[in-house]
Design a protein around this motif. Sequence first.
Motif, PDB file in Angstrom:
ATOM      1  N   SER A  33      -1.113   2.379   8.258  1.00 51.41           N
ATOM      2  CA  SER A  33      -2.215   2.357   7.289  1.00 51.41           C
ATOM      3  C   SER A  33      -1.671   2.447   5.862  1.00 51.41           C
ATOM      4  O   SER A  33      -2.391   2.270   4.889  1.00 51.41           O
ATOM      5  CB  SER A  33      -3.214   3.483   7.567  1.00 51.41           C
ATOM      6  N   TYR A  44      -5.874  -7.018   2.464  1.00 52.59           N
ATOM      7  CA  TYR A  44      -6.001  -5.695   1.847  1.00 52.59           C
ATOM      8  C   TYR A  44      -6.366  -5.737   0.366  1.00 52.59           C
ATOM      9  O   TYR A  44      -6.620  -4.707  -0.228  1.00 52.59           O
ATOM     10  CB  TYR A  44      -4.691  -4.911   1.994  1.00 52.59           C
ATOM     11  N   ARG A  82       0.829  -1.212   0.000  1.00 51.01           N
ATOM     12  CA  ARG A  82       0.000   0.000   0.000  1.00 51.01           C
ATOM     13  C   ARG A  82       0.861   1.260   0.000  1.00 51.01           C
ATOM     14  O   ARG A  82       1.467   1.614   1.005  1.00 51.01           O
ATOM     15  CB  ARG A  82      -0.929  -0.022   1.214  1.00 51.01           C
TER      16      ARG A  82
END
Length: 695
Positions: A346, A677, A108
């Motif tokens: 995150s 994810y 990410r």
Amino acid sequence: MTSNRHLRAVAALMLGVSAFAMTASASEPTVAPEAPPFPGQGKITYVPRDSILEFKALPKYSEPDWVTEKFVATGKLPPVEQRLPKEPLVYKTGNMPDGIGVYGDTLRHVIGGRPEGWNYSAGQTQGWGGIDIAMSECLTRTAPLFQVEATDVEPLPNLARSWEWSQDGHKLTMHLVEGAKWSDGVEFTSDDVMFYWNDNVVDPNVTPLNGASPETFGEGTTLKAIDAYTVEWTFKEAFPRQHLFAMAYGTFCPGPAHILKTKHPKYNKDFTYDQYKNGFPAQYMNIPVMGAWVPVSYRPDDMIVLRRNPYYWKVDEAGHQLPYVNELHYKLSTWADRDVQAIAGSGDFSNLEQPENFVESLKRAAQESAPARLAFGARLIGYNLHMNFSANGWGDPDERTKAVRELNRNPDFRKAITMAVDRKKIGDSLVKGPFTSIYPGGISSGTSFYDRQSTVYYPFDLEGAKALLEKIGLKDTEGNGFVNFPAGTAGGDDVQIVLLSTSDYGTDRNLAEGIIGQMEQLGIKVTLNSLDGVKRDAARDAGRFDWTLMRHTSEISSVVQNTPQLAPVGPRTSWHHRAGPDGTVDLMPFEKEMVAAVNSFIASNDNAERQDLMKKYQKIATENVDTVGLTEYPGALIINKRFSNIPPGAPIYMFNWAEDTILRERVFVSADKQGDYELFKQQLPGKPGDPGPIN
Ligand code: GLA
């Protein structure tokens, strides 16, 4: 020694400034001060260059089970061995920090840029942060060379799997990987290489991303196809091995000719060059790539998602088709938020490059429970102020601008400016502590080519700087605190300089403000033209600036990557001095010397000679203030702890950014650590131009 001076000397020593620097009287140039020791650097394990990868056929190949079951078994995709080249690129297990990996999970990313579109060959940015690096593959590869000793450094093979030089050294024959395919299954051949070269690099109507121009590969260089898998370069110089670096990211990464040609004016008269450039907007999904991941979803100001390329042509030694990671996220936010999210967990990755975030990030990363590791590298991040040196019309200057350019070309003016920069203060304003160091300009102190004794530094001396301005006829005639042009130049108005900078990074904004304040002390009025990154790059590359603030680019951080950008060796190679409308660059005498040093460096294959040439370059560049160096500091790689195969000591920037350096295609997450994810589970890229991935 008066007690005051004694104190200053002690303080300076504590800060790592050499005693020699202190004994020179303030206004005399000296050698660059020694950088304060920075203990936090990760250690690199050096390896031989040929221990990283090879090309060979393996007895068997495999892929994630769901690809075989859902796509191969149903006839949607040919079996993996038919999708791979005859001899794929194989990463050697011995060079993998954690060995052979497993499939799954998502990397990410968070970025501050926004995609202009996918036409990289025509100069469109994809938003940076390594998204283009994930999609593009280049003839050679250099980013992993950070782990190779300087004496063994030569680009690694990539799309060009091998090459040989003719006996006289003027011809270089390159063999492309045979049977490698674009992500839509179309074969990659010399057509793609020739389309990139002829119709993008050489075509004067097109400027590829990262500014590749024919001179990037040496003046007079030509390229031709011999057959589908062989291309031949012809160079004016003998054995210019240096050009192999220009064939790596970001100047020789071909786009898909079979797709791009459909909108290129040479092949389709219905299209203009502008329409060609903009023909594959960000909404266009599934653009064929040679990289490990393909963009399959885009929501403006929200996120770009990329899925694994089922035709990727690289494997591990057990025959697993790479990449291990199925999905890549690019959250569209800000660069500062990238640090925050990576630290918080995150996001997964950040190049910690804005010193304003160092202390907070370090504190959080030091906690046992921190989700991410943080490792500093060498002092390879830094900033320069570049002055526009063109007096023959680059950027279409008006009268004021022309007068500023004449000042920029005046050595006393440049010395005055550099002497008026209080670098210690500038560094401390970004972050306190042993991070930043005084940087006079020239190549980075973190490279193997750096020589401190050849680095000329004009210490901070405001009074001396003012005297120099006076000497060249710049006086404050109105008593408003700002010097004026001499009567007869630009109406005798205040000297006013427009500083071009980007608003995308806090560090750029802070440095620009610092410069404006320090120049005000000198009596020079500087106003800010702060633009988003894309607009800033466009203004800079068109020459529409008086001064511009720039973060280090790879010629400064590595010397060998993008070397032609170190001096105006071609009409479009320098950041701050390009050709006017007549096609010539109006070089000043010291620039001619820099050009000669850089050209000799490029032509030489002798390590000792190259070291000497770089010393010479550094001396000329810093003595003549080719750029006004500001500050240098180390950057840190932040990566979530669940990822394996991250090479220790990987710098966030050297030959290229860390997104390339860490070889994301062989990064993996062990089964027990995998997160949930993936947004497009068990899906693969669809047809070029179709709206999304397929099931
Ligand atoms: C931007 C970021 C860098 C790096 C590069 C990659 O410039 O600031 O840290 O991610 O993109 O292209």
